[in-house]
Structure formats: C-alpha cells, structure tokens
Design a protein around this motif. Structure first.
Motif, PDB file in Angstrom:
ATOM      1  N   TYR A  10       0.931  -0.962   0.256  1.00 24.53           N
ATOM      2  CA  TYR A  10      -0.512   0.300   0.181  1.00 24.53           C
ATOM      3  C   TYR A  10       1.092   1.499   0.082  1.00 24.53           C
ATOM      4  N   TYR A  11       0.230   2.384  -0.739  1.00 29.67           N
ATOM      5  CA  TYR A  11       0.727   4.052  -0.021  1.00 29.67           C
ATOM      6  C   TYR A  11       0.034   4.729   0.698  1.00 29.67           C
ATOM      7  N   GLY A  12      -0.059   4.440   1.908  1.00 26.75           N
ATOM      8  CA  GLY A  12      -1.063   4.528   2.345  1.00 26.75           C
ATOM      9  C   GLY A  12      -2.060   3.899   2.136  1.00 26.75           C
ATOM     10  N   ASN A  13      -3.278   4.791   2.213  1.00 29.23           N
ATOM     11  CA  ASN A  13      -4.480   4.185   1.982  1.00 29.23           C
ATOM     12  C   ASN A  13      -4.637   3.475   0.253  1.00 29.23           C
ATOM     13  N   ILE A  14      -4.214   3.668  -0.128  1.00 30.97           N
ATOM     14  CA  ILE A  14      -4.083   3.072  -1.900  1.00 30.97           C
ATOM     15  C   ILE A  14      -3.816   1.902  -1.894  1.00 30.97           C
ATOM     16  N   GLN A  15      -4.186   1.260  -2.789  1.00 29.50           N
ATOM     17  CA  GLN A  15      -3.359  -0.307  -2.887  1.00 29.50           C
ATOM     18  C   GLN A  15      -2.475  -0.989  -3.691  1.00 29.50           C
ATOM     19  N   ALA A  16      -1.552  -0.897  -3.889  1.00 32.38           N
ATOM     20  CA  ALA A  16      -1.235  -0.425  -4.874  1.00 32.38           C
ATOM     21  C   ALA A  16      -0.899  -2.306  -5.644  1.00 32.38           C
ATOM     22  N   LEU A  17      -0.691  -2.922  -4.863  1.00 33.47           N
ATOM     23  CA  LEU A  17      -0.185  -4.585  -5.269  1.00 33.47           C
ATOM     24  C   LEU A  17      -1.253  -5.191  -4.665  1.00 33.47           C
ATOM     25  N   GLY A  34       3.636  -3.884 -18.187  1.00 34.30           N
ATOM     26  CA  GLY A  34       2.275  -3.798 -17.715  1.00 34.30           C
ATOM     27  C   GLY A  34       2.818  -2.174 -18.002  1.00 34.30           C
ATOM     28  N   SER A  35       1.183  -1.650 -17.874  1.00 33.85           N
ATOM     29  CA  SER A  35       1.464  -0.109 -18.641  1.00 33.85           C
ATOM     30  C   SER A  35       1.277   0.605 -16.935  1.00 33.85           C
ATOM     31  N   ASN A  36       1.599   1.898 -17.645  1.00 35.77           N
ATOM     32  CA  ASN A  36       1.594   2.736 -16.681  1.00 35.77           C
ATOM     33  C   ASN A  36       0.810   2.524 -15.583  1.00 35.77           C
ATOM     34  N   GLY A  37       1.530   2.455 -14.361  1.00 33.26           N
ATOM     35  CA  GLY A  37       0.850   1.860 -12.999  1.00 33.26           C
ATOM     36  C   GLY A  37       0.508   1.085 -12.481  1.00 33.26           C
ATOM     37  N   ALA A  38       1.020  -0.080 -13.234  1.00 27.62           N
ATOM     38  CA  ALA A  38       0.401  -1.395 -13.004  1.00 27.62           C
ATOM     39  C   ALA A  38       0.730  -1.482 -11.491  1.00 27.62           C
ATOM     40  N   GLY A  39       1.937  -1.254 -11.485  1.00 18.90           N
ATOM     41  CA  GLY A  39       2.253  -1.807 -10.406  1.00 18.90           C
ATOM     42  C   GLY A  39       3.696  -2.306 -10.054  1.00 18.90           C
ATOM     43  N   LYS A  40       4.207  -2.585 -11.640  1.00 17.43           N
ATOM     44  CA  LYS A  40       5.835  -2.792 -11.817  1.00 17.43           C
ATOM     45  C   LYS A  40       6.630  -2.731 -10.676  1.00 17.43           C
ATOM     46  N   THR A  41       6.639  -0.907 -10.529  1.00 11.36           N
ATOM     47  CA  THR A  41       7.961  -0.377  -9.641  1.00 11.36           C
ATOM     48  C   THR A  41       7.642  -1.225  -8.270  1.00 11.36           C
ATOM     49  N   THR A  42       6.544  -1.010  -7.936  1.00 11.88           N
ATOM     50  CA  THR A  42       6.573  -0.850  -7.000  1.00 11.88           C
ATOM     51  C   THR A  42       6.265  -2.419  -6.203  1.00 11.88           C
ATOM     52  N   THR A  43       6.004  -3.686  -7.261  1.00 16.68           N
ATOM     53  CA  THR A  43       7.072  -5.223  -6.616  1.00 16.68           C
ATOM     54  C   THR A  43       8.185  -4.918  -6.669  1.00 16.68           C
ATOM     55  N   ASP A 159      14.668  -1.951 -13.508  1.00 15.02           N
ATOM     56  CA  ASP A 159      13.228  -1.248 -13.919  1.00 15.02           C
ATOM     57  C   ASP A 159      13.037  -0.509 -14.592  1.00 15.02           C
ATOM     58  N   GLU A 160      12.347  -0.703 -15.583  1.00 11.13           N
ATOM     59  CA  GLU A 160      12.996   0.075 -17.050  1.00 11.13           C
ATOM     60  C   GLU A 160      14.285   0.558 -17.609  1.00 11.13           C
ATOM     61  N   PRO A 161      14.877   0.054 -18.096  1.00  9.07           N
ATOM     62  CA  PRO A 161      16.735   0.159 -18.555  1.00  9.07           C
ATOM     63  C   PRO A 161      16.061   0.758 -19.697  1.00  9.07           C
ATOM     64  N   GLU A 191       9.523  -3.516 -17.286  1.00  8.53           N
ATOM     65  CA  GLU A 191      10.012  -2.975 -19.398  1.00  8.53           C
ATOM     66  C   GLU A 191       8.003  -2.532 -19.348  1.00  8.53           C
ATOM     67  N   GLN A 192       8.315  -1.581 -20.303  1.00  2.00           N
ATOM     68  CA  GLN A 192       7.148  -1.087 -20.735  1.00  2.00           C
ATOM     69  C   GLN A 192       7.294  -1.798 -22.556  1.00  2.00           C
ATOM     70  N   ASN A 193       8.488  -1.386 -22.359  1.00  3.05           N
ATOM     71  CA  ASN A 193       8.981  -1.853 -24.029  1.00  3.05           C
ATOM     72  C   ASN A 193       9.092  -3.564 -23.552  1.00  3.05           C
TER      73      ASN A 193
HETATM   74  N1  LIG Z   1       4.548   7.595  -3.710  1.00  5.78           N
HETATM   75  C1  LIG Z   1       3.607   7.509  -4.087  1.00  5.78           C
HETATM   76  N2  LIG Z   1       2.352   7.724  -3.721  1.00  5.78           N
HETATM   77  C2  LIG Z   1       1.194   7.397  -3.858  1.00  5.78           C
HETATM   78  N3  LIG Z   1       0.828   6.271  -5.127  1.00  5.78           N
HETATM   79  C3  LIG Z   1       2.233   5.928  -5.703  1.00  5.78           C
HETATM   80  C4  LIG Z   1       2.875   6.307  -5.349  1.00  5.78           C
HETATM   81  N4  LIG Z   1       3.975   5.720  -6.563  1.00  5.78           N
HETATM   82  C5  LIG Z   1       3.403   5.167  -6.749  1.00  5.78           C
HETATM   83  N5  LIG Z   1       2.095   4.949  -6.189  1.00  5.78           N
HETATM   84  C6  LIG Z   1       0.261   4.686  -7.171  1.00  5.78           C
HETATM   85  O1  LIG Z   1       1.238   3.307  -7.114  1.00  5.78           O
HETATM   86  C7  LIG Z   1       0.581   2.026  -8.609  1.00  5.78           C
HETATM   87  C8  LIG Z   1       1.631   1.561  -9.173  1.00  5.78           C
HETATM   88  O2  LIG Z   1       2.225   2.146  -9.115  1.00  5.78           O
HETATM   89  P1  LIG Z   1       3.585   2.142  -9.616  1.00  5.78           P
HETATM   90  O3  LIG Z   1       5.140   3.065  -9.736  1.00  5.78           O
HETATM   91  O4  LIG Z   1       4.391   0.781  -9.457  1.00  5.78           O
HETATM   92  O5  LIG Z   1       3.371   1.623 -11.308  1.00  5.78           O
HETATM   93  P2  LIG Z   1       4.412   0.809 -12.459  1.00  5.78           P
HETATM   94  O6  LIG Z   1       3.853  -0.115 -13.205  1.00  5.78           O
HETATM   95  O7  LIG Z   1       6.422   1.034 -12.390  1.00  5.78           O
HETATM   96  O8  LIG Z   1       4.298   2.556 -13.528  1.00  5.78           O
HETATM   97  P3  LIG Z   1       5.290   3.354 -14.748  1.00  5.78           P
HETATM   98  O9  LIG Z   1       5.133   2.119 -15.939  1.00  5.78           O
HETATM   99  O10 LIG Z   1       4.741   4.188 -15.348  1.00  5.78           O
HETATM  100  O11 LIG Z   1       6.595   3.073 -14.007  1.00  5.78           O
HETATM  101  C9  LIG Z   1      -0.137   3.510  -9.030  1.00  5.78           C
HETATM  102  O12 LIG Z   1      -1.230   4.072  -9.267  1.00  5.78           O
HETATM  103  C10 LIG Z   1       0.537   4.530  -8.761  1.00  5.78           C
HETATM  104  O13 LIG Z   1       0.056   5.693  -8.670  1.00  5.78           O
END
Ligand SMILES: Nc1ncnc2c1ncn2[C@@H]1O[C@H](COP(=O)(O)OP(=O)(O)OP(=O)(O)O)[C@@H](O)[C@H]1O
Ligand SMILES: [Mg+2]
Lengths: 234, 290
Positions: A10-17, A34-43, A159-161, A191-193
């Motif tokens: 989670y980021y605060g209350n937002i569940q990212a994964l 996965g596309s933007n915001g899918a949660g790759k970086t969070t993983t 992460d997205e080299p 990757e996004q590519n």
């Molecule tokens: N620091 C943060 N605070 C709040 N929400 C966040 C934070 N970082 C990411 N998120 C949210 O968590 C979700 C997953 O983000 P993440 O960065 O993991 O995506 P991603 O797949 O890496 O995207 P991208 O391809 O754009 O890098 C998104 O909805 C994003 O808005």
C-alpha cells in the motif's frame, strides 16, 4: 531462487499491489510487463525492501526476506537498478561504481569486478573522473547497471532500463542484459517495451492494476492475442 | 585598517563556518533545519568550561571531550526528536526542532542557572603586532583549529568510505540504501559530526569572550543558519564559504557603517540571498538528467 507469495503493498490507503505471486528460477531472465501505474516498480521496491508489504512473503534462496531493510538485502545478493537510473549525479563515475561495492570489503576482488564492468560497458572507460550527472541518458543507464553489478548480485532487478533511450541504445542495453545473464546473474526485468522484454526473457508476467493477469513462457506471451493487442500495439 | 578588519572578519567567519556546517550537513541529508543546533553549540561550550574550570582538565583534552559530548547530544537529539518523525511532514519535524531548542536551553538553565560563567583562556595573552595587523595568539589558534577542522572534514567527506556514503545519501537516500548503506547509521554520524563541529565553535567563542551562558547559542545559531543559507544550504563548501563571507560582511559593516549594524548586516544578507539567489552562492550547477 526468488519467490513472491501473495504480497499486497500500500501507499497510505491506496493498494498498489493485490496479492502478487511470482517466481524466478536461478539463471533465468524473467520479465514483468504492464502499462503505466500497473505496479511494476512497486513490486521491485517491495522485493528490495524499500517498501514493506502489508501481507505476503518474499523468499530469496530459501530465506524469508520480507521486511528486511534494503541495505541488508543487497548483502544477500539482490541488486536493484531503480527506475530513472538514480545515479548519484554529483559524484564521479568511479565514485558511483565504488558505491555499488559499498557492502563489500574484498578490495582485490572489487578491482577485478571494476575491470569486468568496464569490459561490459567500454563506453564508461576513461571517464572515471567525470561527474555522473553530466553523462548522457544511455551512459547513465550503463553506469546504473554497472554500479548494481559491483555488489556481485545473484539476482539483478532492472526497472525499465530502456526508458527514454534511442532505439540503437535500447538494442545495446538488451544485448548487455543477455550478456550479464549468460555470465550467471539471474534477472528480473521490468519493462514497458514488452516486445524487447519478451524476446529477451524466458518467462513473463503481465501486471494490470496491481494484479498478475497472465503468466507464461515469454515466447507464448509474444504469440498471445491479448498481449499483442494491449502491449505490443497490434 | 582594511587588512585588520578582513582578518577579524575571517576569524569570526571561521566560527560561523563551523556552525553552518552542522546545519548544512543535517539539511543535506534529511531536509531539516535543526533549530536546536545553537543549543548544541552552547552545550559544547558548557562542557568545555566545566571540564577546564571544575575538573582541571587540560584545555585541548577538554576541547575534544566537549566535541565528543556534544556529538552524543546531537545523536541522541536526532534519535529522540527527529527519527520518529522521519516519515511525517517537514513541518512536524521543524516544530520538533524548535521544541528541542527550547527544551535544551531550559535544561541548561535548570542545571547551570541563569548566571554567566567565566571560561578563562588557557593561552598566555600574547599579541603580535605589525603595521598592518594586530593579532593575538588566541586568535591565531582559533583560526588554525577552525581551518584544520574544515580541512579534516573535507578530507573525510571526499575520501573515506563513510564520507562517500554520506554524500550519496545526501543526493539520493533511497538509492544509497540500495547500495547497502545503512542510512540510519549515516544520519547518526552526520548529527555526530555536525554537533561536534558546533561544540568546537562554542568552546572557542567561550574562551574568546571568556564567558558561557545558557542563551549564548541563540545569536550564533541564527548566524550559522544564515551562513549556511548564504552558501547554499545542503552544500558543505557553501557553508564554509558562507560563514567566512558573513563574518567579513559583519565586521566590515560594524567598522565602516556603525557597530550597531553588525547583526543587521547578517539578516540583511539573509533577506537579499533569499530574494535574489535562493539556492545560495554555491548553487547546484549539475542537474540530474532524466
Ligand atoms: N509514492 C506513491 N504514493 C502514492 N501512490 C503511489 C506512489 N508510487 C506509486 N503509486 C501508485 O501505485 C500504483 C503503481 O505504481 P508503480 O509506480 O508501481 O507503477 P509502474 O507499473 O511502475 O508504472 P510505470 O510504468 O509508469 O513506471 C500507481 O497507481 C501509482 O499511482
Ligand atoms: Mg515504474
């Protein structure tokens, strides 16, 4: 080698994964697309310890590493090249590489590994004293990867080299990823590519809004209609 | 006359530099203005005075012990007052810093009382004179110690493994931790060093004016902060330069305008810097490429 079981971050209350499961076997290149915001970086951040999952477990080489602080995870053999490269801009190229070896004390071996990094990335050679912030985007990516290799990782998280790089350089980076892997380093590649990533990897996972929606051999995913439509622009 | 004022300015400025370093090092790594830094300086001065006056400890030993003591106070301060707020807003941490400053000042008042203590100079009062310049032995020693400490710090930050980790953490704390740097440890070391340098300044000012008081940290604390901003807060060479410039400006303002403008000069400089060059004189030239 790496097992991720049911992690929710989670980021605060937002569940990212949402209960992510994935597995990386020794010697493989596994990609997470996965596309933007899918949660790759969070993983990746959850694996390397910068984020703590609310639930679930990360196991590396049969050790539970959930909640272990990042500086100890590096020592266990996971090295993370973060999104956007994150080199230390006001340090020299050499100092960046030295930082990569921060957790090590074997001076002679570090020197050998420096040679290896310069062998893999000949573009970096001869510029040891240049401030890293003045390198081009491609060079910074190479430096970030070289820096990560300096910890002698068994598992490399990328992460997205290819982000923001010209097609020629992207090709080169992917060749280098294969080379690093062939020398024995396991790789988890975000990757996004998707095209390039699936061609390079053996296995792939598809992430959509925090959930794994597909997993298969990379070659099968390349043939998959849904993947082609959503991620390969067809 | 001018050379004399310049040298006086550099002496005063080197003290400001030492104080400014504590602000800038801490800000560089956790983006916090440690408003209790002036009190750390005062604690250092008291520790030195108590050791010398009450326990007859030789001056240079007392000096080092005072630095070590203040270093530990700084480290404890970070642990108790700032670390729990690391993930909160910057305002919360700032309020905690102001609270810590008031607490430490009152703690000193409680223990030592409000009266000033005499801190006798350990050096024979010798004065060297030439046509251009009059300088005392004490002033030479203050200059020498200040510059040695600054050179030592520069070496430490540039060349040692811990120093490099401090620089890396100041540039990107999360990435530093991905390199294997224990950032909590680095933050502790930063507070330790910054506080020890502040204490060095406190002891030297103590023997220079032969007095220590619980409120002595107030003005120099503010001046050190101004010096850090002047040089570009977060930048170590900036703090050194900012301190020297501030000291010189202050002495010049007092000599050529009016001695009443001494403090006004410092704050006028702060306002001018914030208006025209908010990044400070040693601003960031290199931006990260994305
Ligand atoms: N620091 C943060 N605070 C709040 N929400 C966040 C934070 N970082 C990411 N998120 C949210 O968590 C979700 C997953 O983000 P993440 O960065 O993991 O995506 P991603 O797949 O890496 O995207 P991208 O391809 O754009 O890098 C998104 O909805 C994003 O808005
Ligand atoms: Mg991302």
């Amino acid at each position: 080698m790496l097992t991720v079981e049911g992690i929710s971050t989670y980021y605060g209350n937002i569940q990212a994964l949402k209960e992510i499961n994935l597995k990386v076997e020794e010697g493989e290149i596994v990609t997470l697309i996965g596309s933007n915001g899918a949660g790759k970086t969070t993983t990746l951040l959850t694996i390397s310890g910068l984020l703590k999952p609310a639930r679930g477990r990360v196991t590396f080489c049969s050790r539970d590493i959930t909640g272990v602080p990042p500086h100890n995870i590096v020592k266990m053999g996971i090295s993370h090249v973060p999104e956007g490269r994150r080199i230390f801009p006001q340090m020299t190229l050499m100092e960046n590489l030295e930082m990569g070896a921060f957790s090590r004390t074997d001076k002679r071996e570090i020197k050998n590994d420096l040679e290896k990094v310069f062998h893999i990335f000949p573009q970096l050679k001869g510029r040891e004293k240049q401030l890293a912030g003045t390198l081009s985007g491609g060079e910074q990516q190479m430096l970030a990867m070289g820096r990560a290799l300096m910890s002698r990782p068994r598992l490399l998280l990328l992460d997205e080299p290819s982000m923001g790089l010209a097609p020629m350089i992207v090709k080169e980076i992917f060749q280098i990823i294969e080379e690093i892997n062939s020398q024995g380093t396991t790789i988890l590649l975000v990757e996004q590519n998707a095209q390039m990533a699936l061609k390079t990897a053996q296995k792939g996972y598809v992430l959509e809004t925090g959930r794994i929606v597909m997993q298969d051999n990379a070659s099968s995913l390349l043939e998959n209609d849904d993947v082609r439509k959503s991620y390969l622009g067809e | 006359m001018f050379v004399q004022q310049l040298v006086n300015g550099i002496i005063l400025g080197s003290i400001y530099s030492l104080i400014a370093l504590g602000y800038t090092m801490v800000y560089g790594i956790i983006m916090l203005i440690n408003f209790a830094h002036g009190e750390i300086y005062m604690f250092g001065a008291f520790a030195g005075m108590i050791l010398v006056v009450f326990y007859d400890v030789p001056f240079f030993l007392a000096f080092l012990l005072a630095m070590a003591f203040a270093g530990l106070v700084g480290l404890t301060l970070e642990y108790l007052a700032y670390r729990p707020l690391r993930r909160s807003t910057r305002l919360a941490a700032l309020i905690s810093a102001i609270g810590a400053s008031i607490f430490l000042q009152n703690l000193a008042l409680l223990i030592m009382g409000a009266r000033p203590y005499t801190f006798p100079s350990p050096f024979t009062p010798r004065v060297y004179q030439s046509t251009l310049l009059t300088i005392s032995k004490l002033e030479i020693i203050i200059l020498a110690i200040s510059f040695l400490l600054m050179i030592g710090l520069t070496f430490f930050i540039q060349k040692t493994k811990i120093g490099k980790a401090m620089r890396a953490a100041a540039q990107d704390i999360d990435t530093a931790s991905l390199m294997g740097v224990n950032v909590n440890q680095i933050i502790s070391i930063t507070f330790l060093i910054g506080s020890a340098l502040g204490a060095a300044a406190g002891v030297m000012v103590g023997i220079y004016f032969r007095t220590v008081t619980p409120t002595m940290g107030l003005m120099p604390g503010l001046k050190g902060f101004v010096a850090a901003v002047l040089g570009g807060i977060g930048r170590i060479p900036g703090a050194m330069l900012g301190g020297l410039l501030l000291g010189i400006a202050e002495v010049m303002a007092a000599a050529y305008i009016s001695s009443q403008y001494r403090d006004a000069a410092a704050f006028a400089i702060l306002i001018l810097v914030l208006l025209f060059k908010p990044a400070g004189l040693v601003g960031s030239a290199i931006q990260e490429k994305v």
